[in-house]
Design a protein around this motif. Sequence first.
Motif, PDB file in Angstrom:
ATOM      1  N   GLU A 101       8.885   0.177  -3.171  1.00 47.88           N
ATOM      2  CA  GLU A 101       9.111   1.226  -2.171  1.00 47.88           C
ATOM      3  C   GLU A 101       7.776   1.862  -1.818  1.00 47.88           C
ATOM      4  N   PHE A 102       7.516   1.997  -0.523  1.00 48.61           N
ATOM      5  CA  PHE A 102       6.283   2.602  -0.028  1.00 48.61           C
ATOM      6  C   PHE A 102       6.684   3.763   0.883  1.00 48.61           C
ATOM      7  N   SER A 103       6.418   4.980   0.414  1.00 49.53           N
ATOM      8  CA  SER A 103       6.799   6.171   1.167  1.00 49.53           C
ATOM      9  C   SER A 103       5.562   6.978   1.539  1.00 49.53           C
ATOM     10  N   VAL A 104       5.658   7.674   2.666  1.00 49.69           N
ATOM     11  CA  VAL A 104       4.536   8.461   3.179  1.00 49.69           C
ATOM     12  C   VAL A 104       5.058   9.792   3.693  1.00 49.69           C
TER      13      VAL A 104
ATOM     14  N   ASP B 149       2.826   2.066  13.704  1.00 50.76           N
ATOM     15  CA  ASP B 149       2.740   0.603  13.642  1.00 50.76           C
ATOM     16  C   ASP B 149       1.891   0.156  12.453  1.00 50.76           C
ATOM     17  N   ALA B 150       0.803   0.883  12.192  1.00 46.12           N
ATOM     18  CA  ALA B 150      -0.066   0.527  11.062  1.00 46.12           C
ATOM     19  C   ALA B 150       0.671   0.692   9.740  1.00 46.12           C
ATOM     20  N   LEU B 151       1.416   1.781   9.603  1.00 46.64           N
ATOM     21  CA  LEU B 151       2.167   2.016   8.369  1.00 46.64           C
ATOM     22  C   LEU B 151       3.280   0.997   8.197  1.00 46.64           C
ATOM     23  N   ALA B 152       3.977   0.686   9.282  1.00 46.37           N
ATOM     24  CA  ALA B 152       5.047  -0.302   9.205  1.00 46.37           C
ATOM     25  C   ALA B 152       4.488  -1.668   8.821  1.00 46.37           C
ATOM     26  N   ALA B 153       3.348  -2.028   9.403  1.00 47.09           N
ATOM     27  CA  ALA B 153       2.721  -3.308   9.081  1.00 47.09           C
ATOM     28  C   ALA B 153       2.265  -3.352   7.621  1.00 47.09           C
ATOM     29  N   ALA B 154       1.927  -2.179   7.073  1.00 47.91           N
ATOM     30  CA  ALA B 154       1.487  -2.099   5.680  1.00 47.91           C
ATOM     31  C   ALA B 154       2.654  -2.132   4.691  1.00 47.91           C
ATOM     32  N   GLY B 155       3.875  -2.072   5.215  1.00 47.19           N
ATOM     33  CA  GLY B 155       5.043  -2.165   4.344  1.00 47.19           C
ATOM     34  C   GLY B 155       5.760  -0.862   4.063  1.00 47.19           C
ATOM     35  N   MET B 156       5.373   0.209   4.754  1.00 44.49           N
ATOM     36  CA  MET B 156       6.053   1.483   4.548  1.00 44.49           C
ATOM     37  C   MET B 156       7.542   1.336   4.867  1.00 44.49           C
ATOM     38  N   ASN B 157       8.402   1.799   3.963  1.00 40.19           N
ATOM     39  CA  ASN B 157       9.843   1.698   4.187  1.00 40.19           C
ATOM     40  C   ASN B 157      10.597   3.001   3.962  1.00 40.19           C
ATOM     41  N   ARG B 158       9.861   4.087   3.702  1.00 40.03           N
ATOM     42  CA  ARG B 158      10.491   5.401   3.594  1.00 40.03           C
ATOM     43  C   ARG B 158       9.526   6.467   4.100  1.00 40.03           C
TER      44      ARG B 158
END
Length: 451
Positions: free
Chosen positions: A140-143, A156-165
């Motif tokens: 899980e990658f949350s920001v 887009d950068a966060l989504a590409a990095a795998g952010m999912n929460r």
Amino acid sequence: MEQVNQLRRLGLFDAKVPRYTSYPPATKFSNDVSGPVFLDWLRAIPKGARLSLYLHVPFCRRLCWFCACRTQGVQSDTPVQAYVETLKQEIATLGRLLPEGVEVARLHWGGGTPTLLSAEMMTGLSQALRDAFDFTKDSEFSVEVDPNEIDAARIDALAAAGMNRASIGVQDFDPDIQQIIGRLQSYEVTRDAVEALRAAGIHSLNADILFGLPNQSREKITDSVQMLLSLVPDRVALYGYAHVPWMAKRQAMIPTEALPTPEQRLALFETARRLFSWDNYDEIGIDHFARPEDSMAIAARNGHLRRNFQGYTDDTCDVLIGLGASAISRFPQGFAQNASSTAAYQKSVRAGELATGRGHAFKGQDRVRSRLIEMLMCDFRIENAEILRDYDLSEIELAALERSVAEQFPGVTRVSSSGFEILPEGRPLTRMIARGFDEYEMRAEGHSSAI
């Protein structure tokens, strides 16, 4: 009214107590934990273990007056870029020191305002993390996302990095309250950010909202909660505003006379709590709510809820490593905190050293007291069977400790052969009751009100 009178008699409206996101609280950390101790704890992590990472970004474009976090305002990207480069160096160093086969199951970017990083900085930082650490397939990658400080490129950068929460701070939607706490963030800006995140495939959403703010009324918090519910967050943290201007100087901008009384704070909390319950959110611990299908709600039902520096969590990893200035790491052996000032942190890392500045090595009954307090904060009860099985505490000692605390809170606690329980009417007192299991003497200064 009788319950309010009972809570008053037991001291709810006067007490200043820790939030117990750790035990002992960070106010009890000392200089006994240094770089060499941190290194020993790192090397003791079992091969193949799963751990969590917390990455701290201590910058904001503007400093909200209500906030007591350790942050600094920046007008340009120059100091931020320099800090990101230092973070990359710390990440690379830790990656080399970890034992073989260790995997990261959780990654959280907090602050400050992590989303003030440019898209390029986000991509570079994420790549540094992926180069240094192995991640589990279900990680899980949350920001923490500031709706005022996010755009399509960064999403887009966060989504590409795998952010999912995503975790969004709301505080309150009332414009007058926003003005008085120095946090202007309209419902429309927040809604647009949420919609953009979901459009990018980031569907899991956490939100924070505050009670106890200046000029807040039951009508105003009702409006704010209903607007928040329209965004359908998966989890909500309903935090009490802590007015501590002696610690956070910027809070002196907030007029004390505009703050609600302790009794009014309780009414504000109860108003919001009922609204979340009526919308079918499960109550989680003392101040969180989650949709029944959310993993945190499932963890609470199964007895796997935990508590750490971010509040309640379903993260059961034994090790949490903090990256960045002031970030706190948790190991089975204790806590280690990086140097708090950005300058001191960067100086250590750039010199090729570990940035550990202070911490706490567990000793005596620290571990068992920590678990006792965590049980109360998460489940409102202590299961004696688990304590006696997992910790070096005799049945006689445990029973005596539970009876001693129960005597301080008659009518709202219950002791039985199976354990200790906080009754529903006593749950507003949970932090006070937990303090009864705290072996360290607590000073009122530096802690927030019990409600």
